[in-house]
Design a protein around this motif. Structure first.
Motif, PDB file in Angstrom:
ATOM      1  N   VAL A   5       0.869  -1.180   0.000  1.00  0.00           N
ATOM      2  CA  VAL A   5       0.000   0.000   0.000  1.00  0.00           C
ATOM      3  C   VAL A   5       0.904   1.228   0.000  1.00  0.00           C
ATOM      4  CG1 VAL A   5      -1.885   1.230   1.116  1.00  0.00           C
ATOM      5  CG2 VAL A   5      -1.790  -1.259   1.258  1.00  0.00           C
ATOM      6  N   THR A  16      -7.835   2.321   4.501  1.00  0.00           N
ATOM      7  CA  THR A  16      -7.836   1.104   3.682  1.00  0.00           C
ATOM      8  C   THR A  16      -6.932   0.034   4.295  1.00  0.00           C
ATOM      9  OG1 THR A  16      -8.300   2.430   1.734  1.00  0.00           O
ATOM     10  CG2 THR A  16      -7.433   0.217   1.345  1.00  0.00           C
ATOM     11  N   CYS A  77      -1.013  -4.430  -5.324  1.00  0.00           N
ATOM     12  CA  CYS A  77      -0.701  -3.087  -4.812  1.00  0.00           C
ATOM     13  C   CYS A  77      -1.943  -2.201  -4.848  1.00  0.00           C
ATOM     14  CB  CYS A  77       0.391  -2.453  -5.684  1.00  0.00           C
ATOM     15  SG  CYS A  77       0.740  -0.728  -5.287  1.00  0.00           S
ATOM     16  N   ILE A  78      -2.089  -1.396  -3.814  1.00  0.00           N
ATOM     17  CA  ILE A  78      -3.051  -0.290  -3.876  1.00  0.00           C
ATOM     18  C   ILE A  78      -2.210   0.980  -3.819  1.00  0.00           C
ATOM     19  CG2 ILE A  78      -5.136   0.761  -2.938  1.00  0.00           C
ATOM     20  CD1 ILE A  78      -5.843  -1.845  -1.595  1.00  0.00           C
ATOM     21  N   HIS A  79      -2.286   1.736  -4.890  1.00  0.00           N
ATOM     22  CA  HIS A  79      -1.359   2.873  -5.049  1.00  0.00           C
ATOM     23  C   HIS A  79      -2.054   4.195  -4.734  1.00  0.00           C
ATOM     24  CE1 HIS A  79       1.984   5.141  -6.604  1.00  0.00           C
ATOM     25  NE2 HIS A  79       1.216   5.732  -7.497  1.00  0.00           N
ATOM     26  N   ASN A 118      -2.700  -7.502 -10.352  1.00  0.00           N
ATOM     27  CA  ASN A 118      -3.509  -6.928  -9.263  1.00  0.00           C
ATOM     28  C   ASN A 118      -3.025  -5.552  -8.794  1.00  0.00           C
ATOM     29  OD1 ASN A 118      -4.774  -9.480  -9.302  1.00  0.00           O
ATOM     30  ND2 ASN A 118      -3.248 -10.238  -7.862  1.00  0.00           N
ATOM     31  N   ILE A 120      -4.280  -1.608  -8.042  1.00  0.00           N
ATOM     32  CA  ILE A 120      -5.409  -0.681  -7.866  1.00  0.00           C
ATOM     33  C   ILE A 120      -4.898   0.750  -7.831  1.00  0.00           C
ATOM     34  CG2 ILE A 120      -7.237   0.061  -6.294  1.00  0.00           C
ATOM     35  CD1 ILE A 120      -7.699  -2.798  -5.575  1.00  0.00           C
ATOM     36  N   SER A 122      -5.622   4.805  -7.306  1.00  0.00           N
ATOM     37  CA  SER A 122      -6.446   5.782  -6.622  1.00  0.00           C
ATOM     38  C   SER A 122      -6.692   6.952  -7.581  1.00  0.00           C
ATOM     39  CB  SER A 122      -5.597   6.190  -5.414  1.00  0.00           C
ATOM     40  OG  SER A 122      -6.098   7.240  -4.726  1.00  0.00           O
ATOM     41  N   HIS A 242     -12.082  -0.730  -1.697  1.00  0.00           N
ATOM     42  CA  HIS A 242     -10.757  -1.173  -2.162  1.00  0.00           C
ATOM     43  C   HIS A 242     -10.560  -2.668  -1.930  1.00  0.00           C
ATOM     44  CE1 HIS A 242     -10.251   3.131  -1.995  1.00  0.00           C
ATOM     45  NE2 HIS A 242      -9.186   3.005  -2.745  1.00  0.00           N
ATOM     46  N   LEU A 246     -10.029  -5.393  -4.835  1.00  0.00           N
ATOM     47  CA  LEU A 246      -8.857  -6.276  -4.800  1.00  0.00           C
ATOM     48  C   LEU A 246      -9.290  -7.737  -4.890  1.00  0.00           C
ATOM     49  CD1 LEU A 246      -5.779  -6.224  -4.386  1.00  0.00           C
ATOM     50  CD2 LEU A 246      -6.190  -6.367  -1.922  1.00  0.00           C
TER      51      LEU A 246
END
Ligand code: UD1
Length: 338
Positions: A5, A16, A77-79, A118, A120, A122, A242, A246
């Motif tokens: 993250v 998140t 990753c959630i960016h 995978n 994500i 923002s 989120h 994911l």
């Protein structure tokens, strides 16, 4: 599953991370602390019951980023990491393009090199500019955003679409409407730097006496009460989306390469309605004055969030008043810290 993250100590990122921990994901945070504080990490641990691995560095430092990928097996990753102040982006466009785009590209290079899927992103409803019709669904034509900040979001989306197709990697683009509120524990929330630009932090600081008066930017818009209309979404509802996005990406059966979702409530509220809801929810007064319109502001923007409900099984269900109540609790918590 281990999720990187980026910007995980920021406003939406921290909420998140808590949701990820509560859904049994391992979390690695990279955050340069340019808009956060160390106590946020402690509070994430208090709520989530687990301390995420944390690396304090700027994602433009490619060699440090590579070391994180060497050390951990990352599954997605959630960016979030990006500069986000609209006004500042007009004064320092190069800083915005450099930070927001290079950070994104550096993470994607690692994903490509190591064959990870995978991702994500923002994104923001700012990619729609002044949309021709409301509510805004995902097929609405994208117009050039007014600010350099907004352009970095639109360019980020374009980079990700090309990346997904060229390397056959799954990505999800999450377009947030106006996130508000704080964690129900009052341990996480927004930390505005200096004078807030966004409405809700300004309202909150006015109610607590830090600011004298809220300036309402224009009451001559073509809306029921003349003030501009937005779709205010509770940050914890947003954080939960989120996790759903994911899970969809990670689902082997999901075949789409590029998911795009509008994350909003589907309901527009005017500036005056927000002020009134804040006053009712918290039994406080918010002194205000009506001023000229703010340059670059649009009249109305609210989401059609049906696609997210249909495909992710997600819906924002927290009321405006409830979200504004959490904001006030967070403000009180911050005051105990000072
Ligand atoms: C802005 C950004 C958007 C970004 C979002 C983050 C623009 C054009 N858009 O959205 O790209 O993703 O922040 O949350 O800047 N208002 C007042 N007085 C204030 C502050 C705001 O009346 O002191 C009004 C504004 O005129 C607007 C509404 O409140 O009508 C919401 O403003 P704000 O919170 O700044 O969000 P946006 O401008 O919608």
């Amino acid at each position: 599953m281990t999720i990187l993250v980026t910007g995980g100590l920021g406003y939406i990122g921290s909420h998140t991370v808590v949701e990820l921990l509560q859904n049994n994901f391992q979390v690695i945070i990279v955050d340069d602390m340019s808009n956060s504080e160390k106590f946020i990490l402690d509070n994430i641990e208090k709520i989530g019951g687990k301390r995420p691995v944390f690396f304090p560095f700027d994602l433009r430092r490619k060699e440090l980023l590579s070391q994180v990928f060497d050390a951990y097996e990352i599954d997605g990753c959630i960016h979030f990491a990006a500069y986000k102040a609209v006004g500042e982006s007009q004064e320092k466009p190069l800083d915005y393009y450099e930070n927001n785009l290079f950070s994104l590209i550096n993470v994607l290079q690692e994903f490509k090199a190591r064959n990870i899927s995978n991702f994500i992103f923002s994104s923001s409803c700012t990619v729609y500019g002044q949309a021709d019709k409301q509510p805004i669904d995902e097929n609405t034509l994208l117009k050039m955003p007014e600010s350099s900040y907004g352009k970095t979001k639109q360019m980020g989306e374009e980079i990700l679409k090309d990346y997904a197709i060229a390397y056959q990697k799954k990505v999800s683009l999450l377009r947030y409407f106006n996130p508000i509120g704080s964690h129900p524990t009052a341990l996480l929330g927004e930390l505005p730097i200096g004078v807030p630009n966004n409405l809700v932090p300004y309202v909150t600081q006015t109610a607590s006496g830090i600011r004298e008066k809220l300036s309402i930017w224009g009451n001559d818009y073509e809306t029921p009460d003349g003030t501009a209309v937005r779709d205010y979404i509770y940050v914890v509802d947003l954080a939960k989306a989120h996790v759903k996005a994911l899970q969809k990406l990670m689902n082997e059966k999901s075949e789409t390469l590029i998911d795009v979702y509008n994350l909003g409530t589907g309901k527009g509220s005017s500036v005056l309605e927000v002020v009134e809801a804040f006053e009712t929810a918290n039994e406080v007064k918010v002194p205000y004055q009506i001023c000229e319109r703010r340059a670059g502001d649009i009249t109305i923007a609210y989401a059609n969030p049906d696609k997210a409900e249909r495909e992710l099984g997600w819906k924002a269900d927290t009321s405006l008043e409830e979200a504004l109540r959490t904001t006030w609790e967070w403000q009180k918590y911050l005051q105990t810290k000072n």
